[in-house]
Design an enzyme around this catalytic site. Sequence first.
Site, PDB file in Angstrom:
ATOM      1  N   SER A  28     -14.133  -1.374  -3.741  1.00 40.84           N
ATOM      2  CA  SER A  28     -13.022  -1.982  -3.051  1.00 40.84           C
ATOM      3  C   SER A  28     -13.737  -3.097  -2.067  1.00 40.84           C
ATOM      4  O   SER A  28     -12.765  -3.736  -1.313  1.00 40.84           O
ATOM      5  CB  SER A  28     -12.043  -1.133  -2.192  1.00 40.84           C
ATOM      6  OG  SER A  28     -12.796  -0.296  -1.381  1.00 40.84           O
ATOM      7  N   ASN A 115     -11.685   8.906   4.324  1.00 41.06           N
ATOM      8  CA  ASN A 115      -9.993   9.352   4.316  1.00 41.06           C
ATOM      9  C   ASN A 115      -9.260   8.999   5.322  1.00 41.06           C
ATOM     10  O   ASN A 115      -8.273   8.126   5.501  1.00 41.06           O
ATOM     11  CB  ASN A 115      -9.532  10.783   3.606  1.00 41.06           C
ATOM     12  CG  ASN A 115     -10.377  10.682   2.168  1.00 41.06           C
ATOM     13  OD1 ASN A 115     -10.912  10.016   1.359  1.00 41.06           O
ATOM     14  ND2 ASN A 115     -10.209  12.124   1.465  1.00 41.06           N
ATOM     15  N   THR A 160      31.845 -21.857   1.942  1.00 37.57           N
ATOM     16  CA  THR A 160      31.897 -20.562   1.382  1.00 37.57           C
ATOM     17  C   THR A 160      31.809 -20.928  -0.042  1.00 37.57           C
ATOM     18  O   THR A 160      32.411 -21.832  -0.392  1.00 37.57           O
ATOM     19  CB  THR A 160      33.110 -19.687   1.909  1.00 37.57           C
ATOM     20  OG1 THR A 160      34.215 -20.724   1.300  1.00 37.57           O
ATOM     21  CG2 THR A 160      33.205 -19.445   3.420  1.00 37.57           C
ATOM     22  N   HIS A 161      31.162 -20.208  -0.873  1.00 37.59           N
ATOM     23  CA  HIS A 161      31.068 -20.587  -2.097  1.00 37.59           C
ATOM     24  C   HIS A 161      30.519 -21.804  -2.519  1.00 37.59           C
ATOM     25  O   HIS A 161      30.686 -22.518  -3.555  1.00 37.59           O
ATOM     26  CB  HIS A 161      32.492 -20.307  -2.952  1.00 37.59           C
ATOM     27  CG  HIS A 161      33.138 -19.348  -2.705  1.00 37.59           C
ATOM     28  ND1 HIS A 161      33.226 -17.942  -3.478  1.00 37.59           N
ATOM     29  CD2 HIS A 161      34.115 -18.969  -1.788  1.00 37.59           C
ATOM     30  CE1 HIS A 161      34.104 -17.211  -2.811  1.00 37.59           C
ATOM     31  NE2 HIS A 161      34.671 -17.585  -1.883  1.00 37.59           N
ATOM     32  N   SER A 282       5.768 -37.499  -6.069  1.00 39.10           N
ATOM     33  CA  SER A 282       5.756 -37.351  -7.461  1.00 39.10           C
ATOM     34  C   SER A 282       4.729 -38.120  -8.040  1.00 39.10           C
ATOM     35  O   SER A 282       4.339 -39.364  -7.701  1.00 39.10           O
ATOM     36  CB  SER A 282       7.094 -37.393  -7.948  1.00 39.10           C
ATOM     37  OG  SER A 282       6.801 -37.731  -9.382  1.00 39.10           O
ATOM     38  N   LYS A 288       9.973 -40.529  -5.198  1.00 42.54           N
ATOM     39  CA  LYS A 288      10.361 -39.101  -4.943  1.00 42.54           C
ATOM     40  C   LYS A 288       9.612 -38.497  -3.429  1.00 42.54           C
ATOM     41  O   LYS A 288       8.446 -39.223  -3.364  1.00 42.54           O
ATOM     42  CB  LYS A 288       9.985 -38.032  -5.992  1.00 42.54           C
ATOM     43  CG  LYS A 288      10.749 -38.043  -7.285  1.00 42.54           C
ATOM     44  CD  LYS A 288      12.096 -37.502  -6.892  1.00 42.54           C
ATOM     45  CE  LYS A 288      12.272 -36.046  -6.905  1.00 42.54           C
ATOM     46  NZ  LYS A 288      11.829 -35.550  -8.223  1.00 42.54           N
ATOM     47  N   ASN A 290       9.271 -34.868  -2.172  1.00 47.75           N
ATOM     48  CA  ASN A 290       9.551 -33.550  -2.359  1.00 47.75           C
ATOM     49  C   ASN A 290       9.741 -32.622  -1.230  1.00 47.75           C
ATOM     50  O   ASN A 290       8.530 -32.874  -0.624  1.00 47.75           O
ATOM     51  CB  ASN A 290       9.034 -32.981  -3.876  1.00 47.75           C
ATOM     52  CG  ASN A 290       9.460 -33.831  -4.889  1.00 47.75           C
ATOM     53  OD1 ASN A 290      10.382 -34.540  -4.957  1.00 47.75           O
ATOM     54  ND2 ASN A 290       8.202 -33.881  -5.647  1.00 47.75           N
ATOM     55  N   GLU A 295      10.286 -25.225  -0.324  1.00 52.30           N
ATOM     56  CA  GLU A 295      10.401 -24.806  -2.022  1.00 52.30           C
ATOM     57  C   GLU A 295       9.067 -23.649  -2.157  1.00 52.30           C
ATOM     58  O   GLU A 295       9.642 -22.652  -2.906  1.00 52.30           O
ATOM     59  CB  GLU A 295       9.953 -25.835  -3.104  1.00 52.30           C
ATOM     60  CG  GLU A 295      11.261 -26.776  -3.382  1.00 52.30           C
ATOM     61  CD  GLU A 295      10.933 -28.021  -4.151  1.00 52.30           C
ATOM     62  OE1 GLU A 295      11.494 -28.034  -5.125  1.00 52.30           O
ATOM     63  OE2 GLU A 295      10.205 -28.621  -3.896  1.00 52.30           O
ATOM     64  N   TYR A 322      -5.348  12.707  -0.070  1.00 54.95           N
ATOM     65  CA  TYR A 322      -5.663  11.434  -0.366  1.00 54.95           C
ATOM     66  C   TYR A 322      -6.074  11.628  -1.759  1.00 54.95           C
ATOM     67  O   TYR A 322      -6.585  12.496  -2.435  1.00 54.95           O
ATOM     68  CB  TYR A 322      -7.163  11.096   0.243  1.00 54.95           C
ATOM     69  CG  TYR A 322      -7.712   9.964  -0.102  1.00 54.95           C
ATOM     70  CD1 TYR A 322      -7.274   8.689   0.151  1.00 54.95           C
ATOM     71  CD2 TYR A 322      -8.532   9.824  -1.134  1.00 54.95           C
ATOM     72  CE1 TYR A 322      -7.815   7.467  -0.190  1.00 54.95           C
ATOM     73  CE2 TYR A 322      -8.910   8.505  -1.618  1.00 54.95           C
ATOM     74  CZ  TYR A 322      -8.676   7.441  -0.920  1.00 54.95           C
ATOM     75  OH  TYR A 322      -9.008   6.223  -1.448  1.00 54.95           O
ATOM     76  N   GLN A 327      -6.293   3.291  -2.977  1.00 57.10           N
ATOM     77  CA  GLN A 327      -7.255   2.193  -2.686  1.00 57.10           C
ATOM     78  C   GLN A 327      -6.198   0.647  -2.982  1.00 57.10           C
ATOM     79  O   GLN A 327      -6.735  -0.297  -2.586  1.00 57.10           O
ATOM     80  CB  GLN A 327      -8.487   2.175  -3.409  1.00 57.10           C
ATOM     81  CG  GLN A 327      -9.479   1.145  -3.284  1.00 57.10           C
ATOM     82  CD  GLN A 327     -10.886   1.578  -3.841  1.00 57.10           C
ATOM     83  OE1 GLN A 327     -11.419   2.528  -3.240  1.00 57.10           O
ATOM     84  NE2 GLN A 327     -11.398   0.958  -4.943  1.00 57.10           N
TER      85      GLN A 327
HETATM   86  N1  ARG Z   1     -12.273   2.566  -0.568  1.00 59.20           N
HETATM   87  C1  ARG Z   1     -11.415   3.893  -0.164  1.00 59.20           C
HETATM   88  C2  ARG Z   1     -10.042   3.424  -0.135  1.00 59.20           C
HETATM   89  O1  ARG Z   1      -9.693   2.135   0.027  1.00 59.20           O
HETATM   90  C3  ARG Z   1     -11.744   4.623   0.894  1.00 59.20           C
HETATM   91  C4  ARG Z   1     -11.299   6.006   0.917  1.00 59.20           C
HETATM   92  C5  ARG Z   1     -12.366   6.504  -0.197  1.00 59.20           C
HETATM   93  N2  ARG Z   1     -12.013   7.936  -0.212  1.00 59.20           N
HETATM   94  C6  ARG Z   1     -12.630   8.817  -1.037  1.00 59.20           C
HETATM   95  N3  ARG Z   1     -12.695  10.063  -0.983  1.00 59.20           N
HETATM   96  N4  ARG Z   1     -13.238   7.975  -2.163  1.00 59.20           N
HETATM   97  O2  ARG Z   1      -8.968   4.110  -0.452  1.00 59.20           O
END
Ligand code: ARG
Length: 476
Positions: A28, A115, A160-161, A282, A288, A290, A295, A322, A327
């Site tokens: 991650s 965790n 309205t509408h 444009s 144009k 825009n 948007e 957990y 993640q």
């Molecule tokens: N990268 C993990 C997350 O985003 C951190 C916690 C990982 N804990 C584990 N027991 N693998 O949640």
Amino acid sequence: MEQEVKEKPWTGRFTESTDAFVEAFTASVTFDQRLAYFDIRGSIAHARMLAEVKVISVEECEQIIEGLEAIQQEIEEGSFNWSIALEDVHMNVESRLVAKIGDVGKKLHTGRSRNDQVATDIRLWLRSETDTILAEIDRLQEALLRLAEQEAETIMPGFTHLQTAQPVTFGHHMMAWFEMLSRDRSRLIDCRKRVNRMPLGAAALAGTTFPIDRNITARLLGFDAPSENSLDAVSDRDFSIEFTSAAALLMMHLSRFSEELILWASDPFSFIELPDSFCTGSSIMPQKKNPDVPELVRGKSGRVFGHLIGLLTLMKGQPLAYNKDNQEDKEPLFDTVDTLKGSLKVYADMMPTVVVQRENTRAAAGRGFSTATDLADYLVRAGVPFRDSHEIVGKAVRFGIEQQRDLAELTLQELQQFSAVIEQDVFEVLTLEGSVAARNHLGGTAPEQVRSAVMRARARKAEELSGASAFQDQSY
Ligand code: ARG
């Protein structure tokens, strides 16, 4: 002196190394490195607490803090070497700490798990982002108040509408947007209370055998209190869902504002002019201009709604405590924050530049028989039952359509064909100014009411802002 530690910290019970693709698939660090600042603040607080309860020595604590601050520096300078093999921000920082200060660095993770660490990091990060977002809402609200004050007397058609209904004042319309944002603001402030609970100390799921003092860490990190239950602490992501839900509502509001601005800036409406700096041209049609900014904001609401459903779905099947599923909570939350912050910023910058084309808004209100209800109310005041007066005015409108003239453009005699009770004073209620001024009660569109709504709103904001110091991050 520095020793390189590339080894994953959990390989002890493994005999084979991780498959290369699995390594990348489960990592991650590519996205959670944005939590680094808060990860380090959390670690420093944890180390201080460990020293206070004598699990580590004061010298060890000092060494750890020094190392962590140096790592913070490296990250800020961009010289930190992020490693996929080290999976996430937590193990990257910890591994670097050990490389820098040696074995003492290995003591930092005592009484803690990734965790509770990751849950703490997200909460610290989201708390800080919430404060930035609240400040952007304040800025946008201020722009709306100014516009409301400035355009308190500007007449426009109310719909309205999307059919012309009754004349309203432009300022009144701006105050409607202001109210939506006030609710958004209070939702975020309420959500912040639940964000600001500290999971740290829950460790992996059951707490720790070390004599930790969670109140110390909570105080150091500016949390209102430690969370009550360790299983809940590491697995709870309600706060992210709640935040995203408040963000989805806010984006829905911005999307509605956008829809109106886009219509108003269009040639057939021409109610407002957006400055060139907020529009694009444009590549094929030279004429144009825009309204890309509104948007895009309207379009971006979709991804935030999607993130809300994504996060709810992420959580629905998870047993305590957990699971690695969690993640997946980060990218939707990060994108929600980025989208919301960007949309609010661009709105707060753009609104003060909007030019209201008062003649056009007034002319539009003058078409479409917008004072028909005023004529009906006039007849009621003269003793005609409302249902009859509705019928009478309906006929007068049909006559006006045939004649291609608005009610105020008919002569007294023409109007009297529909009801004998109509007198010369009818023209006072048929004018646009008379119509809006007559709606002179709390919440009504009369210019006087718009001005007092602005005053009340300013008083409310001053109160909110004086309480704001309570929401600022403590120095860790
Ligand atoms: N990268 C993990 C997350 O985003 C951190 C916690 C990982 N804990 C584990 N027991 N693998 O949640």
